[in-house]
Motif scaffolding. Structure first.
Motif, mmCIF file in Angstrom:
data_model
loop_
_atom_site.group_PDB
_atom_site.id
_atom_site.type_symbol
_atom_site.label_atom_id
_atom_site.label_comp_id
_atom_site.label_asym_id
_atom_site.label_seq_id
_atom_site.Cartn_x
_atom_site.Cartn_y
_atom_site.Cartn_z
ATOM 1 N N GLU A 44 0.850 -1.325 0.050
ATOM 2 C CA GLU A 44 -0.006 0.088 -0.071
ATOM 3 C C GLU A 44 0.835 1.241 -0.064
ATOM 4 O O GLU A 44 0.472 2.405 -0.301
ATOM 5 N N ASP A 45 2.305 1.206 0.311
ATOM 6 C CA ASP A 45 2.879 2.306 0.597
ATOM 7 C C ASP A 45 3.783 2.466 -0.585
ATOM 8 O O ASP A 45 4.802 1.510 -1.041
ATOM 9 N N GLU A 46 3.540 3.602 -1.374
ATOM 10 C CA GLU A 46 4.355 3.749 -2.747
ATOM 11 C C GLU A 46 5.648 3.953 -2.708
ATOM 12 O O GLU A 46 6.335 3.327 -3.629
ATOM 13 N N GLU A 47 6.077 4.647 -1.686
ATOM 14 C CA GLU A 47 7.498 4.800 -1.266
ATOM 15 C C GLU A 47 8.238 3.372 -1.411
ATOM 16 O O GLU A 47 9.275 3.192 -1.987
ATOM 17 N N GLN A 48 7.614 2.581 -0.624
ATOM 18 C CA GLN A 48 8.443 1.380 -0.276
ATOM 19 C C GLN A 48 8.257 0.240 -1.516
ATOM 20 O O GLN A 48 9.159 -0.330 -1.967
ATOM 21 N N LEU A 49 7.196 0.493 -2.531
ATOM 22 C CA LEU A 49 7.161 -0.195 -3.630
ATOM 23 C C LEU A 49 8.429 0.346 -4.801
ATOM 24 O O LEU A 49 8.665 -0.530 -5.309
ATOM 25 N N GLU A 87 11.112 -2.031 -6.307
ATOM 26 C CA GLU A 87 11.540 -1.982 -7.775
ATOM 27 C C GLU A 87 13.104 -1.996 -8.232
ATOM 28 O O GLU A 87 13.337 -2.790 -9.231
ATOM 29 N N GLY A 88 13.694 -1.345 -7.134
ATOM 30 C CA GLY A 88 15.233 -1.657 -7.620
ATOM 31 C C GLY A 88 15.715 -0.214 -8.272
ATOM 32 O O GLY A 88 14.922 0.252 -9.193
ATOM 33 N N ASN A 89 16.975 -0.156 -8.287
ATOM 34 C CA ASN A 89 17.923 0.792 -9.051
ATOM 35 C C ASN A 89 17.924 0.156 -10.403
ATOM 36 O O ASN A 89 17.815 -0.913 -10.678
ATOM 37 N N ASP A 90 18.666 0.982 -11.285
ATOM 38 C CA ASP A 90 19.061 0.600 -12.577
ATOM 39 C C ASP A 90 19.841 -0.785 -12.608
ATOM 40 O O ASP A 90 19.590 -1.721 -13.539
ATOM 41 N N GLU A 91 20.558 -0.914 -11.715
ATOM 42 C CA GLU A 91 21.578 -1.923 -11.705
ATOM 43 C C GLU A 91 20.789 -3.196 -11.428
ATOM 44 O O GLU A 91 20.868 -4.378 -12.095
ATOM 45 N N THR A 92 20.074 -3.104 -10.305
ATOM 46 C CA THR A 92 19.195 -4.422 -10.041
ATOM 47 C C THR A 92 18.222 -4.867 -11.009
ATOM 48 O O THR A 92 18.142 -5.927 -11.318
#
Ligand SMILES: C[S@@+](CC[C@H](N)C(=O)[O-])C[C@H]1O[C@@H](n2cnc3c(N)ncnc32)[C@H](O)[C@@H]1O
Length: 496
Positions: free
Chosen positions: A374-379, A383-388
């Motif tokens: 439910e928490d947009e920031e946690q989502l 999702e990860g940065n470009d590398e992950t």
């Protein structure tokens, strides 16, 4: 499937005996329809090379005409059958909760009507034409072991012999149905099968299962299973090419309404739904050389094996991953979940998210479990940065590649051999007795080819130069909107 011209079955004088018997029973059926107030307005039973009998226009039909009307009480259901009381007692106070049992009870009702004999059953002349049609067709229940082996690995095989999904249409798990339902019913009601030994009853069960599988309809919101006389004389065309729609009017009964113009002498087609050849073959015993609906499914066990090749950590982590997948409706205890692969090779959303969950590193999995969706920031963090993301999409791609190769090994016969058999037997007639085995070989080859092609394309889809990282990495969370690909349409009457 275009507009084919068909001839009236009753014009078939001089044909071999199987055909002349058929035309006598069609005449008896036509009289029976009239005696039951079934109204035919511009249509009759006709004959077609590819599909046996069918429905033919006896005059030019325009759009919106009601060409067939069937009174509700003429539909054969467990409620209208002569064994309603026995079926109610058999089911007991709990009623019918399983959709499969509902179909199985209709099979018993059909068996009992046939056991009463043509003269005594309300549906005598009708069931005779249906039985003839089912027996002259290619129901997989009639395939011998060698013929059926050609289907190994296909969805037809899996759904017919292994899939215990309650919602599946017949025929499926036929031996188990006999053992746990039908045999018990006749043990409790021996007077209904007097004079029949077990083998004869078993044979009747096969015939009735093929009849219900190939001819019954799922009616209305309550999903009642019923045999609708004359509606079931119509052959199948894909939804885009159907000539009629089916409708239930509470006052006027069941109606068949034209949705396109049909010229006099042309065949009138219903649609059994947007069905792939694997499903057409299992349920109805035929395939379409040009079927717009294709693709295949892969099992969770195959998906896990492929993911393990890309992610060796998965072996230790499997129970945790399966628990997460189960919580999202993507896995079950028996690992029997199946995932759709489109005919273009595109994996379903379910397959993509499952693969993503299976290739995660252990710490990424922990983050997935701990994230509040439910928490947009946690989502966003999840999702990860470009590398992950680059790493994860590489892993999903590799696992799908393994899946494409590994799933293709489940067929007993190679793609090359399937293509050869398909080409060699392209001209066999499905309605000729002498072509029976060849038609089955051809149909099985086409089903395998459709599936094998989808799996090869899965590999190509994954590494297509235009494929973006986003297409491979399905976003968390899941489930989201319904996946239209997986919807199965049944011949449910459309409300006006
Ligand atoms: C509901 S019945 C239609 C009437 C059937 N043709 C008959 O003679 O009784 C369904 C059966 O018709 C045949 N059928 C229907 N559509 C077909 C098609 N497009 N091509 C070949 N066979 C078809 C299959 O044998 C199928 O099991």
């Amino acid at each position: 499937m275009g507009k084919k011209s068909a001839t009236r079955a009753s014009d078939a004088a001089g044909e071999p005996s199987r055909e002349s018997t058929a035309s006598t029973s069609v005449e008896a059926f036509t009289s029976w329809c009239a005696s039951k107030s079934i109204e035919l307005n511009g249509v009759a039973v006709g004959k077609d090379r590819a599909s046996g009998r069918g429905c033919v226009a006896t005059r030019d039909l325009s759009v919106g005409e009601v060409v067939v009307r069937v009174p509700d009480e003429v539909v054969l259901t467990t409620e209208t059958s002569s064994v309603r009381t026995e079926l109610d007692a058999f089911v007991g106070d709990d009623g019918v909760e399983s959709p499969r049992l509902e179909k199985e009870l209709l099979v018993i009702a059909v068996m009992c009507e046939m056991l009463r004999g043509e003269k005594n059953s309300e549906w005598g002349a009708y069931l005779r034409v249906v039985r003839e049609g089912a027996e002259n067709g290619h129901s997989i229940l009639a395939w011998d072991d060698e013929q059926a082996e050609a289907l190994e690995g296909t969805d037809t095989w899996f759904d017919a012999y292994e899939n215990d999904d309650e919602g599946l249409d017949l025929p499926t798990m036929t031996d188990e149905h006999w053992e746990h339902v039908v045999r018990l019913f006749f043990e409790r009601n021996p007077e209904l099968a007097r004079g029949m030994d077990e083998d004869e009853l078993r044979e009747l069960h096969f015939a009735a299962t093929a009849m219900v599988a190939g001819y019954s309809f799922t009616l209305g919101d309550d999903e009642i299973q019923g045999m609708v006389p004359f509606w079931d004389m119509l052959n199948h065309a894909p939804p885009c090419a159907a000539s009629v729609r089916l409708n239930h009017d509470p006052k006027r009964g069941l109606q068949m309404i034209t949705v396109r113009e049909v010229k006099k002498g042309e065949e009138v087609f219903n649609t059994y739904g947007p069905l792939r050849n694997a499903e057409l073959l299992r349920r109805y015993g035929f395939v379409l050389a040009r079927n717009p609906h294709g693709g295949t499914t892969v099992g969770l066990d195959e998906v896990i094996e492929a993911a393990m090749m890309a992610n060796p950590d998965l072996y230790e982590e499997l129970p945790l991953r399966l628990a997460w997948l189960e919580s999202r409706g993507l896995a079950d205890e028996e690992l029997s979940t199946r995932f759709f692969v489109h005919q273009t090779g595109r994996p379903s959303h379910e397959l993509l998210i499952t693969m993503r969950a299976l290739i995660l590193k252990p710490e990424e999995m922990t983050a997935l479990i701990e994230t509040d969706f439910e928490d947009e920031e946690q989502l966003m963090i999840l999702e990860g940065n470009d590398e992950t993301r680059a790493e994860q999409s590489y892993m999903v791609g590799a696992a799908l590649q393994f899946l494409s190769v590994h799933a293709n090994e489940r067929y007993a016969i190679s793609m090359k051999a399937s293509r050869l058999a398909y080409k060699m037997y392209a001209d066999v007639s499905p309605t000729s007795e002498t072509h029976e085995s060849l038609y089955r070989e051809w149909a099985a080859a086409l089903v395998r080819m459709n599936e094998q092609q989808a799996l090869i394309k899965l590999g190509r889809w994954t590494y297509h130069p235009a494929r973006s990282e986003d297409a491979l990495l399905h976003a968390w969370p899941f489930p989201e909107d319904e996946d239209e690909d997986d919807e199965i349409m049944v011949c449910t009457p459309v409300e006006e």
